[in-house]
Design a protein around this motif. Sequence first.
Motif, PDB file in Angstrom:
ATOM      1  N   CYS A   1       0.858  -1.183   0.000  1.00  0.00           N
ATOM      2  CA  CYS A   1       0.000   0.000   0.000  1.00  0.00           C
ATOM      3  C   CYS A   1       0.894   1.232   0.000  1.00  0.00           C
ATOM      4  O   CYS A   1       1.738   1.395   0.885  1.00  0.00           O
ATOM      5  CB  CYS A   1      -0.911  -0.010   1.229  1.00  0.00           C
ATOM      6  N   ASN A   2       0.722   2.103  -0.984  1.00  0.00           N
ATOM      7  CA  ASN A   2       1.582   3.282  -1.081  1.00  0.00           C
ATOM      8  C   ASN A   2       1.226   4.357  -0.064  1.00  0.00           C
ATOM      9  O   ASN A   2       2.060   5.171   0.309  1.00  0.00           O
ATOM     10  CB  ASN A   2       1.495   3.878  -2.495  1.00  0.00           C
ATOM     11  N   GLY A   3      -0.018   4.368   0.375  1.00  0.00           N
ATOM     12  CA  GLY A   3      -0.449   5.377   1.333  1.00  0.00           C
ATOM     13  C   GLY A   3      -0.205   4.942   2.764  1.00  0.00           C
ATOM     14  O   GLY A   3       0.352   3.875   3.041  1.00  0.00           O
ATOM     15  N   GLU A   4      -0.627   5.766   3.690  1.00  0.00           N
ATOM     16  CA  GLU A   4      -0.474   5.473   5.114  1.00  0.00           C
ATOM     17  C   GLU A   4      -1.753   4.839   5.640  1.00  0.00           C
ATOM     18  O   GLU A   4      -2.857   5.327   5.381  1.00  0.00           O
ATOM     19  CB  GLU A   4      -0.181   6.754   5.894  1.00  0.00           C
ATOM     20  N   ILE A   5      -1.619   3.744   6.373  1.00  0.00           N
ATOM     21  CA  ILE A   5      -2.771   3.065   6.947  1.00  0.00           C
ATOM     22  C   ILE A   5      -3.059   3.654   8.324  1.00  0.00           C
ATOM     23  O   ILE A   5      -2.163   3.743   9.169  1.00  0.00           O
ATOM     24  CB  ILE A   5      -2.526   1.552   7.052  1.00  0.00           C
ATOM     25  N   GLN A   6      -4.292   4.048   8.541  1.00  0.00           N
ATOM     26  CA  GLN A   6      -4.696   4.628   9.814  1.00  0.00           C
ATOM     27  C   GLN A   6      -5.314   3.546  10.693  1.00  0.00           C
ATOM     28  O   GLN A   6      -6.327   2.953  10.336  1.00  0.00           O
ATOM     29  CB  GLN A   6      -5.712   5.758   9.584  1.00  0.00           C
ATOM     30  N   TYR A   7      -4.683   3.278  11.833  1.00  0.00           N
ATOM     31  CA  TYR A   7      -5.221   2.315  12.781  1.00  0.00           C
ATOM     32  C   TYR A   7      -5.939   3.067  13.898  1.00  0.00           C
ATOM     33  O   TYR A   7      -5.408   4.052  14.424  1.00  0.00           O
ATOM     34  CB  TYR A   7      -4.108   1.459  13.378  1.00  0.00           C
TER      35      TYR A   7
END
Length: 210
Positions: A171-177
């Motif tokens: 995933c190129n974007g940032e994953i928000q947890y």
Amino acid sequence: MKQAVPIPFPAKGNLIPILSVCLLLLNPSIKAQVQLNDSATVSLLTASPWNGAIYALFGHTAIRVQDDSTGIDEVYNYGFFDSSQPGFIYNFVRGRTDYILGVTSFADFIYEYRAKGQQVVEQQLNLSPAEKQKLYDALYENALPENRKYRYNYFYDNCATRPRDMVEQYCNGEIQYPPTDAPQSYRDLVHESLVNYPWYSFGIDLLIGS
């Protein structure tokens, strides 16, 4: 990531016979590798805990790849193992068990978990077509016989962390947890899942040590 949706129980008539499931496990790829259509979807499947076995008390996670244009509807499942091997539970907790990545049809995956009374929730990932293709290609490669085995680790490398790691890697974007209410140790999380099984909790505490 889109809203999580519980998956309804499928009609039994739509399922592949059990013999086919066994053959699929011997050959970890249902279909040849393809170029996904832009409308293809990639989802996380999360199964609720099941009290029929200690390793199922923590639930399960897998990755679904669906592409109606090519007929692909596969589940990449890092949770296959042989529970009959000697000392399985001890080795399971101590991180000395080999797991493999298996590929089954979505229909077989959902039927197995629902037949045991487990809820399965699907979260469709908000990925670009390029990200979906890269993730699918990596999963396909990882499921080849020479690549599919890995050494299971109770906390750090298992059938829940592997799907997360694959999504993060491609995933190129940032994953928000979402934030947790309070900091928790690994032991806290184990105890939370085993609140109704004090002897299991005690035994795991002994095995993992301080």
